[in-house]
Design an enzyme around this catalytic site. Sequence first.
Site, PDB file in Angstrom:
ATOM      1  N   GLY A 115     -37.493  49.924  -6.103  1.00 18.69           N
ATOM      2  CA  GLY A 115     -36.279  49.734  -6.948  1.00 18.69           C
ATOM      3  C   GLY A 115     -35.398  50.695  -6.648  1.00 18.69           C
ATOM      4  N   ASP A 140     -36.410  42.524 -11.246  1.00 16.43           N
ATOM      5  CA  ASP A 140     -35.176  42.366 -12.659  1.00 16.43           C
ATOM      6  C   ASP A 140     -34.112  42.437 -12.258  1.00 16.43           C
ATOM      7  OD1 ASP A 140     -37.222  43.573 -14.197  1.00 16.43           O
ATOM      8  OD2 ASP A 140     -36.429  45.042 -14.443  1.00 16.43           O
ATOM      9  N   ARG A 175     -42.232  23.559 -33.320  1.00 17.89           N
ATOM     10  CA  ARG A 175     -42.278  24.901 -33.516  1.00 17.89           C
ATOM     11  C   ARG A 175     -41.942  25.640 -32.794  1.00 17.89           C
ATOM     12  NH1 ARG A 175     -48.630  25.596 -31.596  1.00 17.89           N
ATOM     13  NH2 ARG A 175     -49.695  24.650 -33.421  1.00 17.89           N
ATOM     14  N   MET A 182     -39.552  39.548 -18.430  1.00 16.45           N
ATOM     15  CA  MET A 182     -39.342  41.246 -18.399  1.00 16.45           C
ATOM     16  C   MET A 182     -38.007  41.253 -17.952  1.00 16.45           C
ATOM     17  SD  MET A 182     -42.460  42.376 -15.243  1.00 16.45           S
ATOM     18  CE  MET A 182     -43.490  42.195 -15.794  1.00 16.45           C
ATOM     19  N   HIS A 285     -47.400  40.454 -16.391  1.00 14.35           N
ATOM     20  CA  HIS A 285     -46.410  40.582 -14.780  1.00 14.35           C
ATOM     21  C   HIS A 285     -47.327  38.910 -14.033  1.00 14.35           C
ATOM     22  CE1 HIS A 285     -47.747  44.462 -16.802  1.00 14.35           C
ATOM     23  NE2 HIS A 285     -47.468  45.061 -15.903  1.00 14.35           N
ATOM     24  N   ARG A 288     -44.598  38.808 -11.614  1.00 11.40           N
ATOM     25  CA  ARG A 288     -44.974  39.590 -10.327  1.00 11.40           C
ATOM     26  C   ARG A 288     -45.219  39.162  -9.527  1.00 11.40           C
ATOM     27  NH1 ARG A 288     -43.810  45.608 -12.764  1.00 11.40           N
ATOM     28  NH2 ARG A 288     -45.977  45.688 -11.103  1.00 11.40           N
TER      29      ARG A 288
END
Length: 361
Positions: A115, A140, A175, A182, A285, A288
């Site tokens: 990245g 992202d 609720r 992320m 995570h 990912r």
Amino acid sequence: MKRIGVLTGGGDCPGLNAVIRGVVKGAVLKRGWEVIGIEDGFDGLLQDGRQRNLTPADVRGILPRGGTILGTSNRGNPFSFPVERQGGVVNQDLSLQVVERIRRLGIDALIVIGGEGSLKIAMELMKKGVPVVGVPKTIDNDLMETDVTFGYNTALETATYALDKLHTTAESHHRIMVMEVMGRYAGWIALESGIAGGADIILIPEIPFRIGTVCDAIRKRSARGSRFSIVVVAEGALPEGGGRVVKVTADATQAVERLGGIGDYVAKELAGCLDMETRVTVLGHLQRGGSPSTFDRCLASRFGVKSIELVEREEFGCMVALRGREIKSVSIEAAISRLKLVDPEGEMVLAAEDLGIMLGR
Ligand code: F6P
């Protein structure tokens, strides 16, 4: 005959192995070149013995596998590397060691799969004489010059699937379910998964939110007979006039601050102004990890073989990129010049608002 180095830097991401496989196929099988895999990102260039020859046998069966067979690190920047000194940690510039090792290994070109952070390091190495080619990676999706980075689509699938599951509990228990995803600076995952997963509220870093407005939107939903609400919040989202919620601050060993906790913050604020039960899920995570989606496998494979083509054409300092339906070569400098953020007045945000989704403003 060329010898190509390849490394994966920064956070792991679905599709890294597919790129590595594409690199090996394009270099070894198609051109008869050699590929040297470097372990654990740039860290693998700081010691002998952390580089290994990659053959077609080494990449057999890795296309659907998440993670990276080479290992990665989102800490070690050789230009500012944390070393212990008299009981403390200081950052040292070890880049000359790296350049020297690349030369000794006989590497003609280095393919950096990473990245923004890793590609910045790659460009610094380029300035010191290392020929580099970049491959854009990040869940992202915040890199410029490419329509999309690989890994993003898989992360979106995971987040959308999680929202579908949270919907059933939200509906059954009446609720508010808050899901933190992320997205440090860019709200792409929150925005696109929120639209796909039927979220009611989406909070992203690009649009600082007003909690009062969020409460009003939920009250209006209740008045219309909707007894639950789904809130998707990017980890980097922040209240108007406030700051990001930081879990671990940056120091010599932690180059960038670790975010986390905005989901809890939002839930607490909502509980303070609404008489509704609220629960928080932090997807973390999970976004990912795991097997890459069909889209990411294909994109990552195309990126892998294209990066070898760029080496052959000696287009160094360039990055492979998806433009429309084609894989192109773009400049790394342009890709890292700024982050690709969600446009608060762009079509996707406006479409979300037309769908009745509230973005906290
Ligand atoms: O890959 C980028 C990212 O997903 C960010 O959104 C997040 O802040 C970061 O990784 C977390 O990385 P780690 O917990 O692995 O240090």
